[in-house]
Design an enzyme around this catalytic site. Sequence first.
Site, PDB file in Angstrom:
ATOM      1  N   GLU A  69      -1.648  -3.990 -10.349  1.00 36.10           N
ATOM      2  CA  GLU A  69      -2.814  -4.753 -10.072  1.00 36.10           C
ATOM      3  C   GLU A  69      -3.156  -5.410 -11.340  1.00 36.10           C
ATOM      4  O   GLU A  69      -3.538  -6.968 -11.204  1.00 36.10           O
ATOM      5  CB  GLU A  69      -4.102  -3.789  -9.902  1.00 36.10           C
ATOM      6  CG  GLU A  69      -4.132  -3.029  -8.557  1.00 36.10           C
ATOM      7  CD  GLU A  69      -3.479  -1.876  -8.452  1.00 36.10           C
ATOM      8  OE1 GLU A  69      -2.413  -1.701  -9.264  1.00 36.10           O
ATOM      9  OE2 GLU A  69      -3.756  -1.272  -7.377  1.00 36.10           O
TER      10      GLU A  69
ATOM     11  N   GLU B 276      -2.147   4.940  -5.064  1.00 40.10           N
ATOM     12  CA  GLU B 276      -3.209   5.702  -5.117  1.00 40.10           C
ATOM     13  C   GLU B 276      -3.622   6.394  -3.767  1.00 40.10           C
ATOM     14  O   GLU B 276      -3.910   7.582  -3.881  1.00 40.10           O
ATOM     15  CB  GLU B 276      -4.710   4.596  -4.970  1.00 40.10           C
ATOM     16  CG  GLU B 276      -4.650   3.734  -6.216  1.00 40.10           C
ATOM     17  CD  GLU B 276      -5.588   2.495  -6.261  1.00 40.10           C
ATOM     18  OE1 GLU B 276      -5.533   1.547  -5.472  1.00 40.10           O
ATOM     19  OE2 GLU B 276      -6.553   2.448  -7.049  1.00 40.10           O
TER      20      GLU B 276
HETATM   21  C1  3H9 Z   1      -4.048  -3.530  -4.914  1.00 40.44           C
HETATM   22  O1  3H9 Z   1      -3.381  -2.407  -4.356  1.00 40.44           O
HETATM   23  C2  3H9 Z   1      -5.609  -3.216  -5.071  1.00 40.44           C
HETATM   24  C3  3H9 Z   1      -6.040  -1.862  -4.985  1.00 40.44           C
HETATM   25  O2  3H9 Z   1      -5.837  -0.954  -6.145  1.00 40.44           O
HETATM   26  C4  3H9 Z   1      -7.443  -1.679  -4.843  1.00 40.44           C
HETATM   27  C5  3H9 Z   1      -8.227  -2.119  -3.625  1.00 40.44           C
HETATM   28  C6  3H9 Z   1      -9.429  -1.723  -3.217  1.00 40.44           C
HETATM   29  N1  3H9 Z   1      -0.018  -7.698   0.285  1.00 40.44           N
HETATM   30  O3  3H9 Z   1       7.872  -9.968  -2.951  1.00 40.44           O
HETATM   31  P1  3H9 Z   1       8.816 -10.142  -1.589  1.00 40.44           P
HETATM   32  C7  3H9 Z   1       4.377 -10.087   0.962  1.00 40.44           C
HETATM   33  S1  3H9 Z   1      -3.426  -4.952  -5.181  1.00 40.44           S
HETATM   34  C8  3H9 Z   1       0.285  -8.801   1.173  1.00 40.44           C
HETATM   35  O4  3H9 Z   1       9.333 -11.247  -1.450  1.00 40.44           O
HETATM   36  P2  3H9 Z   1      10.466  -8.080  -2.464  1.00 40.44           P
HETATM   37  C9  3H9 Z   1       5.018 -11.326   0.076  1.00 40.44           C
HETATM   38  O5  3H9 Z   1       4.145 -12.104   0.113  1.00 40.44           O
HETATM   39  C10 3H9 Z   1      -1.772  -4.730  -4.710  1.00 40.44           C
HETATM   40  N2  3H9 Z   1       1.723  -9.188   1.244  1.00 40.44           N
HETATM   41  O6  3H9 Z   1       9.561  -8.825  -1.521  1.00 40.44           O
HETATM   42  C11 3H9 Z   1       6.179 -11.657   1.103  1.00 40.44           C
HETATM   43  O7  3H9 Z   1       5.821 -12.346   1.883  1.00 40.44           O
HETATM   44  P3  3H9 Z   1       6.539 -13.702   2.694  1.00 40.44           P
HETATM   45  C12 3H9 Z   1      -0.839  -4.017  -5.460  1.00 40.44           C
HETATM   46  C13 3H9 Z   1       2.412  -8.760   0.608  1.00 40.44           C
HETATM   47  O8  3H9 Z   1      11.315  -7.122  -1.698  1.00 40.44           O
HETATM   48  C14 3H9 Z   1       6.915 -10.401   1.527  1.00 40.44           C
HETATM   49  O9  3H9 Z   1       5.836  -9.418   1.475  1.00 40.44           O
HETATM   50  N3  3H9 Z   1       0.328  -4.065  -5.100  1.00 40.44           N
HETATM   51  C15 3H9 Z   1       2.293  -7.733  -0.516  1.00 40.44           C
HETATM   52  O10 3H9 Z   1      11.213  -8.841  -3.545  1.00 40.44           O
HETATM   53  C16 3H9 Z   1       7.916  -9.651   0.688  1.00 40.44           C
HETATM   54  O11 3H9 Z   1       7.420  -9.736  -0.533  1.00 40.44           O
HETATM   55  C17 3H9 Z   1       1.123  -5.199  -5.440  1.00 40.44           C
HETATM   56  O12 3H9 Z   1       0.677  -6.194  -6.429  1.00 40.44           O
HETATM   57  C18 3H9 Z   1       0.881  -7.214  -0.587  1.00 40.44           C
HETATM   58  N4  3H9 Z   1       0.623  -6.434  -1.454  1.00 40.44           N
HETATM   59  O13 3H9 Z   1       9.664  -7.312  -3.376  1.00 40.44           O
HETATM   60  C19 3H9 Z   1       2.570  -5.292  -5.045  1.00 40.44           C
HETATM   61  N5  3H9 Z   1       3.204  -7.530  -1.148  1.00 40.44           N
HETATM   62  O14 3H9 Z   1       7.950 -13.135   3.008  1.00 40.44           O
HETATM   63  C20 3H9 Z   1       3.096  -6.703  -4.697  1.00 40.44           C
HETATM   64  C21 3H9 Z   1       4.242  -8.305  -0.662  1.00 40.44           C
HETATM   65  O15 3H9 Z   1       5.707 -14.181   3.465  1.00 40.44           O
HETATM   66  N6  3H9 Z   1       4.222  -6.771  -4.121  1.00 40.44           N
HETATM   67  N7  3H9 Z   1       3.699  -9.229   0.300  1.00 40.44           N
HETATM   68  O16 3H9 Z   1       6.721 -14.624   1.470  1.00 40.44           O
HETATM   69  C22 3H9 Z   1       5.336  -6.713  -4.938  1.00 40.44           C
HETATM   70  O17 3H9 Z   1       5.262  -6.496  -6.031  1.00 40.44           O
HETATM   71  C23 3H9 Z   1       6.538  -6.912  -4.267  1.00 40.44           C
HETATM   72  O18 3H9 Z   1       6.382  -7.570  -3.049  1.00 40.44           O
HETATM   73  C24 3H9 Z   1       7.499  -5.648  -3.704  1.00 40.44           C
HETATM   74  C25 3H9 Z   1       8.728  -6.212  -2.850  1.00 40.44           C
HETATM   75  C26 3H9 Z   1       8.074  -5.069  -5.183  1.00 40.44           C
HETATM   76  C27 3H9 Z   1       6.775  -4.842  -2.977  1.00 40.44           C
END
Ligand code: 3H9
Length: 685
Positions: free
Chosen positions: A124, A104
């Site tokens: 999301e 976004e």
């Molecule tokens: C959104 O954006 C809403 C908006 O549209 C509107 C708002 C108004 N936040 O997965 P990993 C942490 S909703 C906080 O193992 P990888 C995760 O918990 C969001 N923490 O790494 C982990 O912590 P820990 C939309 C986050 O390399 C560490 O980072 N976005 C977030 O295998 C490493 O993560 C998503 O849904 C976060 N957003 O994969 C994306 N993301 O080490 C969600 C990760 O303490 N994330 N953490 O266990 C992912 O899909 C994967 O983390 C990503 C990296 C592909 C980015």
Amino acid sequence: MSPISTKKHGDILIVTSNNPPVNALGIAVREGLVAAIGEADGDETVKAVVIICQSQTFFAGADITEFGKPMMLPMLPTVVDIIENCTKPVVAAIHGTAFGGGLEVALASHYRAAVPTAKLGVPEVKLGLLPGAGGTQRLPRVAGVEKALEMAATGNPIGATEAHALGLVDRLIEGDLEQHAVAFAEEVRSIRPIPKSSERDEKLTAARANPQVFADFRKANARKFRGFDAPEKNIQAIEAAVAKPYAEGVLDERRLFMELMTGRQARAQQYFFFAERKAAKIEGVPEETRAREIKRVGVIGAGTMGGGISMNFLSAGIPVTIVEMQQEALDRGTGVIRKNYEATAAKGRMTADQVTGAMGLLTPTLKLEDLADCDLIIEAVFENMDVKKEIFGKLDTICKSGAILASNTSYLNVDEIAASTSRPGDVVGLHFFSPANVMKLLEVVRGAKTDPEVLVTAMQLAKKIKKVAVVAGVCHGFIGNRMLMPRQVEAMRMLIEGATPEQIDRVHVEFGMPMGPFQMSDLAGVDIGWHRDPTRIENIRDALCAVDRWGQKKGAGFYDYDEKRNPSPSPVVQGIIEDFRAKAGVEKREISDQEIIERTLYTMVNEGAKILEEGMAQRASDIDVVWVYGYGWPVYRGGPMHWADSEGLDKIVQGLRNQEARLGPDFSLAKLLVSKAEAGEKLTR
Ligand code: 3H9
């Protein structure tokens, strides 16, 4: 210190985010971005802006840990509007994953540059949400309605090359991202008017003329979206983008976002996001523990399980030696592996070269001795303790020192298997789920003597072969199958008391499971674990097996099947059930759907609580990961433990007490469940 810093390169302001691990758009990042855009607007020597991120990725989304907490201003929708309204052109420089709020930010920027390996997506929906910072309105305007629908409602990302072809990425960058993004900003700094995604319209006209695209999309995906709230609201938000002016569409987006955010499904799905990540963490293992190197894997057994297990490693580029006892079985097994790969290639998900590459890593053999150079050996022969002990005894003499000896047993005592070797520290359970090349779950069974190094290796390897691993203790059926048992027992009992397989299955499917216990039994094979003596009929299952009703593979099981495997209720099965009912002297009664839930799902929760109490699972959320990935528990209900918490533990305990007389003498309430319910606590916390 702010995670956002700025520096100037000529007349370009470079705005850099450094918020590891994934540059989530938490409050400090949002504040920093607003300040940086303010700086660009206020400094007349700045002609354009580049937004770029350090470390592994561009912003991967909003900071999920902030959800459910009091709002902190500025909110992301405000921040992206500020970026779009910047008086200087803004270039988003993307690497890694521009996900959710990250995409976004990129959509609000006026230009997008990306490295070819970058991924762009709005996941999301997987958190029970929709892109709530203008994403549902800007994405269709930039990428087109059909692509936006697909991306938002499925949550699946696309690669930068595809994004470039769609116009979602303006420039693909080979080489140094920052340097090229700055050069791009220099090129566009004087272009006026500054192009804004929210003002674009041309990609909406086709859908405006043909609103049927939405109905078609819903219809095509009805099965996939069954039970989920979020996909439908993503579709509605994009419908609003097409039907209404931008300023009205964003209001719809906000309303739909809030409806989802305050719902039970979003809470469950966000809980599950962290549950999955927590599962990888092993308790009681010293931090400095190193994984062993796994360069070659041995698999014993080329049947369905052994073949599926091998494919995981072959696909990850790890050579496999596969052992069978007979040439014919070995040929059949390797033939099935090849056929599976070729089927994947036919669907366009693999190239012919990749098939050849994977098959080239496979060494079939009839000699157990050929496992001598393997670093990990996985035994996948049938479930018999004596056979397994014999194999492990032999492996002990054949395998090199330091090799990990694993069993794919789904029920048997891993400690007993380990005791048949002189190196119990090297023995571990690796319980794959069938089909092993498809199912994401791996139960890593930690024996009493399993070395921490072995555990760490198993968990790391799981990630490499794209599995979600959960550590389980040694108990009958470990986590998943142990919880399946009370469900099976009660489902069978209810047949005798008056329910039908159709009713029990329907209740489970309506709950959100992919299938009910009898459908599952027919699919897996009613004869699994059967004693194979047709004259010995002690229960309904024995009676079915005795008349060849072994499930789908025989065209008959708990259901009758036609040639296309469509099921229908079976009068034969009904007759068998009535027979048993008469013999047991049970009077048929109406069984309510609620009773089915209490006797099959509440009993599972109870067993889960016992597993926790006994320390057979490290944490309640691990149990949920097992059930979502291993058995298709609907992720929008978070898993059995989260679901029990959200229903209220006192309600679960009361339901079980209501059924106690029917649950029989073997049933007992889990002490942990009762104590947590009485204290008003949760299992998952
Ligand atoms: C959104 O954006 C809403 C908006 O549209 C509107 C708002 C108004 N936040 O997965 P990993 C942490 S909703 C906080 O193992 P990888 C995760 O918990 C969001 N923490 O790494 C982990 O912590 P820990 C939309 C986050 O390399 C560490 O980072 N976005 C977030 O295998 C490493 O993560 C998503 O849904 C976060 N957003 O994969 C994306 N993301 O080490 C969600 C990760 O303490 N994330 N953490 O266990 C992912 O899909 C994967 O983390 C990503 C990296 C592909 C980015």
